[in-house]
Motif scaffolding. Structure first.
Motif, PDB file in Angstrom:
ATOM      1  N   ILE A 165       0.923  -1.064  -0.291  1.00  0.00           N
ATOM      2  CA  ILE A 165      -0.177  -0.044   0.118  1.00  0.00           C
ATOM      3  C   ILE A 165       1.047   1.343  -0.268  1.00  0.00           C
ATOM      4  CG2 ILE A 165      -1.258   1.226   1.445  1.00  0.00           C
ATOM      5  CD1 ILE A 165      -2.745  -2.025   2.019  1.00  0.00           C
ATOM      6  N   THR A 166       1.661   1.122   0.852  1.00  0.00           N
ATOM      7  CA  THR A 166       3.305   2.447   1.388  1.00  0.00           C
ATOM      8  C   THR A 166       3.561   2.756  -0.303  1.00  0.00           C
ATOM      9  OG1 THR A 166       3.008   1.468   2.925  1.00  0.00           O
ATOM     10  CG2 THR A 166       5.079   3.165   2.067  1.00  0.00           C
ATOM     11  N   HIS A 167       4.032   2.082  -1.006  1.00  0.00           N
ATOM     12  CA  HIS A 167       5.117   1.823  -2.550  1.00  0.00           C
ATOM     13  C   HIS A 167       4.086   1.521  -3.780  1.00  0.00           C
ATOM     14  CE1 HIS A 167       8.437   1.490  -0.251  1.00  0.00           C
ATOM     15  NE2 HIS A 167       8.401   0.606  -0.059  1.00  0.00           N
ATOM     16  N   CYS A 168       2.613   1.538  -3.319  1.00  0.00           N
ATOM     17  CA  CYS A 168       1.788   1.674  -5.054  1.00  0.00           C
ATOM     18  C   CYS A 168       0.540   1.973  -5.108  1.00  0.00           C
ATOM     19  CB  CYS A 168       1.711  -0.060  -4.903  1.00  0.00           C
ATOM     20  SG  CYS A 168       2.779  -0.963  -4.628  1.00  0.00           S
ATOM     21  N   LYS A 169       0.789   3.865  -4.453  1.00  0.00           N
ATOM     22  CA  LYS A 169      -0.107   4.159  -3.933  1.00  0.00           C
ATOM     23  C   LYS A 169      -0.497   5.034  -5.120  1.00  0.00           C
ATOM     24  CE  LYS A 169      -1.730   5.063   0.255  1.00  0.00           C
ATOM     25  NZ  LYS A 169      -1.547   4.943   1.264  1.00  0.00           N
ATOM     26  N   GLY A 170      -1.441   5.118  -6.334  1.00  0.00           N
ATOM     27  CA  GLY A 170      -1.789   5.544  -7.506  1.00  0.00           C
ATOM     28  C   GLY A 170      -1.060   5.133  -8.510  1.00  0.00           C
ATOM     29  N   ILE A 201      -2.624 -21.474   1.879  1.00  0.00           N
ATOM     30  CA  ILE A 201      -2.997 -19.456   1.435  1.00  0.00           C
ATOM     31  C   ILE A 201      -3.027 -19.148   2.517  1.00  0.00           C
ATOM     32  CG2 ILE A 201      -5.201 -18.203   1.153  1.00  0.00           C
ATOM     33  CD1 ILE A 201      -6.563 -20.656  -0.250  1.00  0.00           C
ATOM     34  N   ASP A 202      -3.096 -19.558   4.353  1.00  0.00           N
ATOM     35  CA  ASP A 202      -3.745 -18.754   5.515  1.00  0.00           C
ATOM     36  C   ASP A 202      -2.453 -18.032   5.877  1.00  0.00           C
ATOM     37  OD1 ASP A 202      -6.005 -18.907   4.720  1.00  0.00           O
ATOM     38  OD2 ASP A 202      -6.344 -20.421   6.435  1.00  0.00           O
ATOM     39  N   THR A 203      -0.883 -18.778   5.231  1.00  0.00           N
ATOM     40  CA  THR A 203       0.033 -18.453   6.457  1.00  0.00           C
ATOM     41  C   THR A 203       0.931 -18.214   4.991  1.00  0.00           C
ATOM     42  OG1 THR A 203       1.429 -20.810   5.009  1.00  0.00           O
ATOM     43  CG2 THR A 203       0.846 -20.319   7.191  1.00  0.00           C
ATOM     44  N   SER A 204       0.793 -18.475   3.036  1.00  0.00           N
ATOM     45  CA  SER A 204       1.714 -17.463   2.223  1.00  0.00           C
ATOM     46  C   SER A 204       0.400 -17.556   1.409  1.00  0.00           C
ATOM     47  CB  SER A 204       2.193 -18.903   1.837  1.00  0.00           C
ATOM     48  OG  SER A 204       2.629 -19.887   2.778  1.00  0.00           O
ATOM     49  N   HIS A 205      -0.645 -16.940   1.084  1.00  0.00           N
ATOM     50  CA  HIS A 205      -0.868 -15.895   0.458  1.00  0.00           C
ATOM     51  C   HIS A 205      -1.913 -15.305   0.273  1.00  0.00           C
ATOM     52  CE1 HIS A 205       1.226 -18.620  -3.032  1.00  0.00           C
ATOM     53  NE2 HIS A 205       0.837 -19.543  -2.584  1.00  0.00           N
ATOM     54  N   THR A 206      -2.166 -14.678  -0.825  1.00  0.00           N
ATOM     55  CA  THR A 206      -3.323 -13.316  -0.871  1.00  0.00           C
ATOM     56  C   THR A 206      -4.796 -13.970  -1.317  1.00  0.00           C
ATOM     57  OG1 THR A 206      -1.403 -11.528  -1.186  1.00  0.00           O
ATOM     58  CG2 THR A 206      -3.724 -11.253  -1.840  1.00  0.00           C
ATOM     59  N   PRO A 207      -5.888 -13.986  -0.435  1.00  0.00           N
ATOM     60  CA  PRO A 207      -7.547 -14.383  -0.492  1.00  0.00           C
ATOM     61  C   PRO A 207      -7.708 -12.969  -1.417  1.00  0.00           C
ATOM     62  CG  PRO A 207      -6.535 -14.634   2.091  1.00  0.00           C
ATOM     63  CD  PRO A 207      -5.946 -13.890   1.144  1.00  0.00           C
ATOM     64  N   ALA A 208      -9.068 -12.908  -2.159  1.00  0.00           N
ATOM     65  CA  ALA A 208      -9.460 -12.023  -3.098  1.00  0.00           C
ATOM     66  C   ALA A 208     -10.000 -11.293  -1.984  1.00  0.00           C
ATOM     67  CB  ALA A 208     -10.414 -12.417  -3.475  1.00  0.00           C
ATOM     68  N   TYR A 209     -10.403 -11.198  -0.395  1.00  0.00           N
ATOM     69  CA  TYR A 209     -10.413  -9.717  -0.115  1.00  0.00           C
ATOM     70  C   TYR A 209      -9.790  -8.855   0.471  1.00  0.00           C
ATOM     71  CZ  TYR A 209     -15.306 -12.464   1.469  1.00  0.00           C
ATOM     72  OH  TYR A 209     -16.280 -12.844   1.257  1.00  0.00           O
ATOM     73  N   GLY A 210      -8.467  -9.834   0.381  1.00  0.00           N
ATOM     74  CA  GLY A 210      -7.408  -8.846   1.367  1.00  0.00           C
ATOM     75  C   GLY A 210      -6.453  -7.779   0.357  1.00  0.00           C
ATOM     76  N   LEU A 211      -6.896  -8.933  -1.550  1.00  0.00           N
ATOM     77  CA  LEU A 211      -6.303  -8.010  -2.546  1.00  0.00           C
ATOM     78  C   LEU A 211      -7.098  -6.535  -2.846  1.00  0.00           C
ATOM     79  CD1 LEU A 211      -4.564  -7.470  -4.918  1.00  0.00           C
ATOM     80  CD2 LEU A 211      -6.605  -8.888  -6.477  1.00  0.00           C
ATOM     81  N   GLY A 212      -8.799  -6.850  -2.599  1.00  0.00           N
ATOM     82  CA  GLY A 212      -9.232  -5.830  -2.922  1.00  0.00           C
ATOM     83  C   GLY A 212      -9.220  -4.628  -1.594  1.00  0.00           C
ATOM     84  N   TYR A 213      -8.933  -5.494  -0.712  1.00  0.00           N
ATOM     85  CA  TYR A 213      -8.682  -4.023   0.546  1.00  0.00           C
ATOM     86  C   TYR A 213      -7.580  -3.772   0.280  1.00  0.00           C
ATOM     87  CZ  TYR A 213      -6.379  -2.376   5.253  1.00  0.00           C
ATOM     88  OH  TYR A 213      -6.337  -1.433   6.097  1.00  0.00           O
ATOM     89  N   ILE A 214      -6.816  -4.183  -0.127  1.00  0.00           N
ATOM     90  CA  ILE A 214      -5.008  -3.389  -0.707  1.00  0.00           C
ATOM     91  C   ILE A 214      -5.080  -2.189  -2.182  1.00  0.00           C
ATOM     92  CG2 ILE A 214      -2.835  -3.460  -2.281  1.00  0.00           C
ATOM     93  CD1 ILE A 214      -2.349  -6.341  -0.191  1.00  0.00           C
ATOM     94  N   CYS A 215      -5.627  -2.821  -2.433  1.00  0.00           N
ATOM     95  CA  CYS A 215      -6.469  -2.097  -3.787  1.00  0.00           C
ATOM     96  C   CYS A 215      -7.535  -0.849  -2.674  1.00  0.00           C
ATOM     97  CB  CYS A 215      -7.102  -2.606  -4.787  1.00  0.00           C
ATOM     98  SG  CYS A 215      -6.317  -4.004  -5.984  1.00  0.00           S
ATOM     99  N   LYS A 216      -7.789  -1.192  -2.781  1.00  0.00           N
ATOM    100  CA  LYS A 216      -8.789   0.109  -1.161  1.00  0.00           C
ATOM    101  C   LYS A 216      -8.208   1.386  -0.980  1.00  0.00           C
ATOM    102  CE  LYS A 216     -10.609   0.372   1.844  1.00  0.00           C
ATOM    103  NZ  LYS A 216     -12.031   0.253   3.848  1.00  0.00           N
ATOM    104  N   GLU A 217      -7.123   0.765  -0.240  1.00  0.00           N
ATOM    105  CA  GLU A 217      -5.940   1.763  -0.157  1.00  0.00           C
ATOM    106  C   GLU A 217      -5.341   2.433  -0.587  1.00  0.00           C
ATOM    107  OE1 GLU A 217      -5.995   2.292   3.582  1.00  0.00           O
ATOM    108  OE2 GLU A 217      -7.734   1.176   3.636  1.00  0.00           O
ATOM    109  N   ALA A 218      -4.328   1.548  -2.163  1.00  0.00           N
ATOM    110  CA  ALA A 218      -3.511   2.401  -2.583  1.00  0.00           C
ATOM    111  C   ALA A 218      -4.082   2.685  -3.683  1.00  0.00           C
ATOM    112  CB  ALA A 218      -2.500   1.236  -3.140  1.00  0.00           C
ATOM    113  N   LYS A 219      -5.482   2.458  -4.360  1.00  0.00           N
ATOM    114  CA  LYS A 219      -6.121   3.230  -5.322  1.00  0.00           C
ATOM    115  C   LYS A 219      -5.786   2.863  -6.818  1.00  0.00           C
ATOM    116  CE  LYS A 219      -9.305   5.671  -2.416  1.00  0.00           C
ATOM    117  NZ  LYS A 219      -8.568   5.132  -1.503  1.00  0.00           N
TER     118      LYS A 219
END
Ligand SMILES: [Zn+2]
Ligand SMILES: [Zn+2]
Length: 348
Positions: A165-170, A201-219
């Motif tokens: 999120i920090t490095h991919c804003k916008g 998945i729970d130790t190593s990967h990104t579930p789709a909810y997590g990707l949605g959250y990252i994109c909401k923050e990084a836009k």
């Protein structure tokens, strides 16, 4: 990733990548820079083939390989490349009877995997930065490429990471791995026990909810999910999970060959790639007015035992009479051979 200035960059080189590049007629010797997010084989297994045949197909200058260090030297990119060269000792010496030049002398740019925002590449206005991420073992990394006001992030495999999120804003495109969070679906499709799928998945990967959250923050302009079991069984559910947080543009980095364009004004559009059926290696490309074939290191028959060579059936016995061409059994070793490049653009 092909930039408008003619520079090409490859991020990860997993199984099937080269077959896809071939079907798009991308010459192996047009790729000089390969970056690895991490050293799982699904991200680097085509490197051995690429390194060997790039050199054979006109890639006579060193390949540049970029990747993370590890928690100890034996887990770093330099160690991997050094030992991949050892693994290919037979192949390299067998091809040293042909023009290879420096094709088997890759330059490794190993960076400190712990750096947050370290610059791993900075040339021709192209800047590539990296940061560490959590994925099965220390040494997994994410990248961002900036050029000409355009920007793309590639996270590689990982758990949802605040640094992304920090490095991919916008950015124009944020390309992340994505997994369907409905474990029961994927475990049924893969034939794996649900607990094992969940643990992976729970130790190593990104579930789709997590990707949605990252994109909401990084836009980003477009949020892209790849490294994914692209299947009708999952797709609707995966999009629904991304959409829980992210209302902007979303695309799958799938199926294979899907192509994205970021235009000069920053508009992103995408479509399924159209490629030929052939997986033939395309012919090399040279931009110089002449092509200089580097001298081989030894004659081919120097590394074949006389007894084995003597067992070759003389060509006169199997070519029809009068049909035997002039055989090219030797290549000069004393000097490079320079010929005009028939495909060069004529001087102005
Ligand atoms: Zn991985
Ligand atoms: Zn992977």
């Amino acid at each position: 990733m092909q930039l408008g200035n003619g520079d090409d960059f490859v991020f990860d080189l997993g199984i099937g990548s080269l077959r896809n590049y071939n079907s798009f007629s991308i010459p192996l010797n047009s790729i000089d820079h390969v970056f690895f997010t991490h050293l799982h084989m699904d991200h680097m297994s085509d490197l051995a083939y690429f390194l060997m045949f790039r050199g054979f197909m006109g890639g006579w200058e060193p390949l540049h390989i970029y990747g993370p260090s590890g928690s100890e030297p034996q887990y770093g990119t330099s160690h991997m490349v050094k030992h991949m060269l050892e693994m290919t000792a037979w192949h390299r010496d067998s091809f040293n009877g042909f023009p290879i030049g420096k094709g088997y002398d890759p330059v490794v740019h190993e960076f400190d995997f712990m750096e947050e925002g370290g610059v791993v590449y900075d040339a021709n206005g192209v800047k590539i930065t990296h940061w560490p991420t959590s994925h099965t073992k220390d040494g997994a990394s994410s990248y961002r490429l900036d050029w000409n006001g355009r920007s793309v992030c590639m996270t590689g495999d990982n758990r949802p990471n605040s640094l992304t999120i920090t490095h991919c804003k916008g950015v124009d495109m944020l390309i992340s791995e994505v997994q369907n969070a409905a474990i029961s679906l994927s475990s049924q499709a893969l034939g794996m026990p649900a607990a094992m799928t969940a643990n992976t998945i729970d130790t190593s990967h990104t579930p789709a909810y997590g990707l949605g959250y990252i994109c909401k923050e990084a836009k980003p302009k477009v949020c892209v999910g790849t490294h994914y079991s692209y299947d009708d069984v999952f797709n609707n559910e995966t999009v629904a999970q991304v959409r829980h947080h992210w209302k902007g543009a979303f695309a799958f980095g799938a199926p294979d060959l899907v192509t994205f364009n970021i235009s000069g004004d920053g508009k992103v559009w995408w479509r399924e790639g159209v490629a030929g059926d052939s997986s033939q290696t395309p012919r090399p490309t040279f931009k110089t007015p002449t092509i200089k074939f580097p001298a081989p290191r030894h004659p081919v028959y120097d590394v074949i035992n006389d007894k084995i060579e003597a067992n070759e059936i003389p060509p006169e016995k199997w070519y029809p009479k009068g049909h035997m061409p002039e055989l090219v059994r030797e290549w000069p070793l004393s000097k490079d051979i320079e010929i005009p490049n028939p495909f060069a653009t004529p001087p102005e």
